[in-house]
Motif scaffolding. Structure first.
Motif, mmCIF file in Angstrom:
data_model
loop_
_atom_site.group_PDB
_atom_site.id
_atom_site.type_symbol
_atom_site.label_atom_id
_atom_site.label_comp_id
_atom_site.label_asym_id
_atom_site.label_seq_id
_atom_site.Cartn_x
_atom_site.Cartn_y
_atom_site.Cartn_z
ATOM 1 N N GLU A 13 0.856 -1.190 0.000
ATOM 2 C CA GLU A 13 0.000 0.000 0.000
ATOM 3 C C GLU A 13 0.892 1.241 0.000
ATOM 4 N N PRO A 14 1.395 1.636 -1.153
ATOM 5 C CA PRO A 14 2.372 2.740 -1.237
ATOM 6 C C PRO A 14 1.870 4.077 -0.703
ATOM 7 N N ASP A 15 0.546 4.234 -0.578
ATOM 8 C CA ASP A 15 0.012 5.490 -0.052
ATOM 9 C C ASP A 15 0.050 5.536 1.478
ATOM 10 N N LYS A 16 0.425 4.413 2.110
ATOM 11 C CA LYS A 16 0.576 4.341 3.566
ATOM 12 C C LYS A 16 2.073 4.273 3.911
ATOM 13 N N GLU A 17 2.418 4.735 5.105
ATOM 14 C CA GLU A 17 3.835 4.836 5.489
ATOM 15 C C GLU A 17 4.201 3.841 6.591
ATOM 16 N N ASP B 78 14.304 -1.287 13.722
ATOM 17 C CA ASP B 78 13.063 -1.937 14.140
ATOM 18 C C ASP B 78 11.883 -1.149 13.609
ATOM 19 N N MET B 79 10.877 -1.854 13.090
ATOM 20 C CA MET B 79 9.661 -1.196 12.646
ATOM 21 C C MET B 79 8.877 -0.745 13.875
ATOM 22 N N VAL B 80 8.589 0.544 13.984
ATOM 23 C CA VAL B 80 7.924 1.083 15.174
ATOM 24 C C VAL B 80 6.531 1.629 14.882
ATOM 25 N N GLU B 81 6.216 1.817 13.583
ATOM 26 C CA GLU B 81 4.887 2.336 13.236
ATOM 27 C C GLU B 81 4.500 1.866 11.845
ATOM 28 N N GLN B 82 3.201 1.497 11.705
ATOM 29 C CA GLN B 82 2.689 0.999 10.429
ATOM 30 C C GLN B 82 1.296 1.575 10.206
ATOM 31 N N GLN B 83 1.092 2.244 9.082
ATOM 32 C CA GLN B 83 -0.214 2.802 8.764
ATOM 33 C C GLN B 83 -1.110 1.799 8.026
ATOM 34 N N SER B 84 -0.502 0.889 7.290
ATOM 35 C CA SER B 84 -1.267 -0.088 6.504
ATOM 36 C C SER B 84 -1.707 -1.269 7.371
ATOM 37 N N LEU B 85 -2.562 -2.118 6.799
ATOM 38 C CA LEU B 85 -3.057 -3.298 7.503
ATOM 39 C C LEU B 85 -2.392 -4.583 7.026
ATOM 40 N N GLU B 86 -1.467 -4.493 6.078
ATOM 41 C CA GLU B 86 -0.848 -5.706 5.529
ATOM 42 C C GLU B 86 0.116 -6.350 6.526
ATOM 43 N N ASP B 87 0.341 -7.639 6.335
ATOM 44 C CA ASP B 87 1.239 -8.408 7.191
ATOM 45 C C ASP B 87 2.682 -8.196 6.724
ATOM 46 N N LEU B 88 3.439 -7.399 7.489
ATOM 47 C CA LEU B 88 4.806 -7.065 7.104
ATOM 48 C C LEU B 88 5.838 -8.027 7.695
ATOM 49 N N ALA B 89 5.367 -9.099 8.338
ATOM 50 C CA ALA B 89 6.287 -10.083 8.904
ATOM 51 C C ALA B 89 6.693 -11.132 7.878
ATOM 52 N N LYS B 90 6.043 -11.142 6.721
ATOM 53 C CA LYS B 90 6.384 -12.112 5.687
ATOM 54 C C LYS B 90 7.761 -11.794 5.104
ATOM 55 N N ILE C 144 9.503 -8.081 4.215
ATOM 56 C CA ILE C 144 10.716 -7.592 4.885
ATOM 57 C C ILE C 144 11.766 -7.209 3.851
ATOM 58 N N LYS C 145 11.895 -8.042 2.822
ATOM 59 C CA LYS C 145 12.850 -7.777 1.745
ATOM 60 C C LYS C 145 12.516 -6.465 1.041
ATOM 61 N N ALA C 146 11.209 -6.264 0.790
ATOM 62 C CA ALA C 146 10.766 -5.038 0.116
ATOM 63 C C ALA C 146 11.040 -3.807 0.983
ATOM 64 N N LEU C 147 10.798 -3.942 2.298
ATOM 65 C CA LEU C 147 11.068 -2.824 3.212
ATOM 66 C C LEU C 147 12.554 -2.490 3.250
ATOM 67 N N GLU C 148 13.394 -3.517 3.234
ATOM 68 C CA GLU C 148 14.840 -3.289 3.234
ATOM 69 C C GLU C 148 15.278 -2.553 1.970
ATOM 70 N N SER C 149 14.664 -2.896 0.842
ATOM 71 C CA SER C 149 14.987 -2.204 -0.419
ATOM 72 C C SER C 149 14.572 -0.747 -0.369
ATOM 73 N N GLU C 150 13.397 -0.485 0.217
ATOM 74 C CA GLU C 150 12.924 0.899 0.353
ATOM 75 C C GLU C 150 13.837 1.698 1.282
ATOM 76 N N MET C 151 14.276 1.058 2.375
ATOM 77 C CA MET C 151 15.209 1.718 3.298
ATOM 78 C C MET C 151 16.512 2.082 2.593
ATOM 79 N N ALA C 152 17.039 1.111 1.832
ATOM 80 C CA ALA C 152 18.299 1.343 1.117
ATOM 81 C C ALA C 152 18.163 2.500 0.140
ATOM 82 N N GLU C 153 17.033 2.563 -0.541
ATOM 83 C CA GLU C 153 16.810 3.637 -1.521
ATOM 84 C C GLU C 153 16.726 4.994 -0.830
#
Length: 357
Positions: free
Chosen positions: A261-265, A297-309, A313-322
């Motif tokens: 959900e790219p519109d959520k942070e 550590d992830m401390v806040e999530q606006q979306s409802l998706e399961d980010l533990a998969k 996690i891989k996608a979040l790491e890529s976004e962090m790197a960018e």
């Protein structure tokens, strides 16, 4: 009897030889400087401003009574052709001996920093009282104005600015570190930038209206130097990139879009990080590879998706790197193409590996 008299005479003699602290200064005899500011005036003189503690405001543990309403500091200025001369004129206004040993901050006014900082730092390094761990900062405007600001949480604005530095909310630099950067051939100095801004209001009990916002010292990026002269600024976003490239961004938060959900942070609290600079030189061309490792550590999530998969996690790491790369590139581009200075220490890294070249 003779022995007793001899012992008594010896004790009297030793008591006479035991002196007190001849150089001791009573608190009532000194003016304790908490913050110092240096400005360059329009007529080409140096203005020295000090924020002096008012002892009465610091006595006792309570906040009630007249002492709670008493201002905690007194700000006074004097001008001269040098900092030393300005201090001599300052001594004519302050009815106590000026004591620099507890000065927390040294603020350089914008015009003073453009003129050259060595004529200021030389005084504080030669004088035996000021400590080398004073925090150095550059004001966007005049240093005097920042020392005249108010703090709602601390007794003085100098103490508040000192706490901001100790919390490492930006690029914190001490007098000793600034001197080392000036002496180094492999890095140009950067110093915390501060400005005067309104920061919050104080609700008044039993009244509908609120008190006007007080102006306080706020950190706003860094001041960029070429040798000892101010040449520009990096904002807060670019400063974070600077800290990544220098390996100092070990605290803070990275906010990235949620993968599904790219519109959520999603906000990630940085736990630790490290930076390695690897120069490569073939005799003609120089290349610098910068490897930044971040853990958080992830401390806040606006979306409802399961980010533990694992794939999330891989996608979040890529976004962090960018995001880290974007901030680093913003700082690098401004320093390299707009200011033409190496504020990252790449020169030092090159020298360590290729000493002859």
């Amino acid at each position: 009897m003779v022995k007793k008299i001899a012992v008594l005479l010896l004790l009297i003699l030793l008591t006479g030889l035991t002196g007190g602290c001849w150089s001791r200064k009573e608190i009532t005899e000194i003016a304790i400087v908490l913050g110092t500011g240096v400005d360059w005036t329009a007529d080409g003189r140096i203005r020295l401003t000090v924020q002096i503690a008012r002892p009465g405001a610091f006595y006792g543990g309570g906040e009630a009574g007249s002492r709670a309403r008493e201002p905690a500091s007194w700000v006074v200025s004097a001008e001269g052709k040098t900092v030393e001369e300005a201090e001599r004129y300052l001594a004519m206004k302050v009815p106590r001996e000026i004591y620099w040993g507890h000065s927390i901050i040294l603020i350089l006014g914008e015009e003073m920093a453009k003129k050259g900082t060595r004529m200021v730092t030389n005084f504080f390094q030669r004088n035996g009282q000021p400590r080398e761990n004073m925090w150095v900062m550059v004001a966007k405007g005049e240093a005097k104005d920042l020392l005249e600001t108010y703090s709602n949480l601390e007794k003085t604005s100098a103490q508040a600015a000192g706490f901001l530095h100790r919390m490492r909310t930006g690029k914190s630099v001490q007098v000793r570190e600034f001197a080392e950067m000036l002496a180094s051939k492999g890095v140009q100095p950067v110093v915390t930038a501060v400005e005067e801004k309104e920061a919050g209001i104080t609700p008044e009990q039993g009244q509908d209206k609120k008190s006007p916002a007080h102006k306080q010292v706020e950190i706003s990026g860094v001041a960029v130097f070429k040798e000892d002269r101010l040449i520009g600024w990096l904002d807060a976003y670019e400063t974070r990139g600077l800290l990544w490239l220098k390996g100092e961004a070990v605290k803070g938060v990275i906010t990235v879009p949620s993968p599904g959900e790219p519109d959520k942070e999603v906000s990630i609290q940085i736990r630790r990080g490290s930076t390695k600079v690897r120069p490569e030189y073939d005799g003609k061309h120089l290349r610098l590879d910068v490897l930044v490792r971040v853990e958080g550590d992830m401390v806040e999530q606006q979306s409802l998706e399961d980010l533990a998969k694992p794939e999330k996690i891989k996608a979040l790491e890529s976004e962090m790197a960018e995001e880290v790369k974007k901030r680093a590139a913003a700082a690098l581009e401004k320093a390299q193409w707009e200011y033409g200075v190496d504020i990252f220490g790449f020169g030092d890294a090159f020298h360590r590996k290729y000493k002859k070249e």
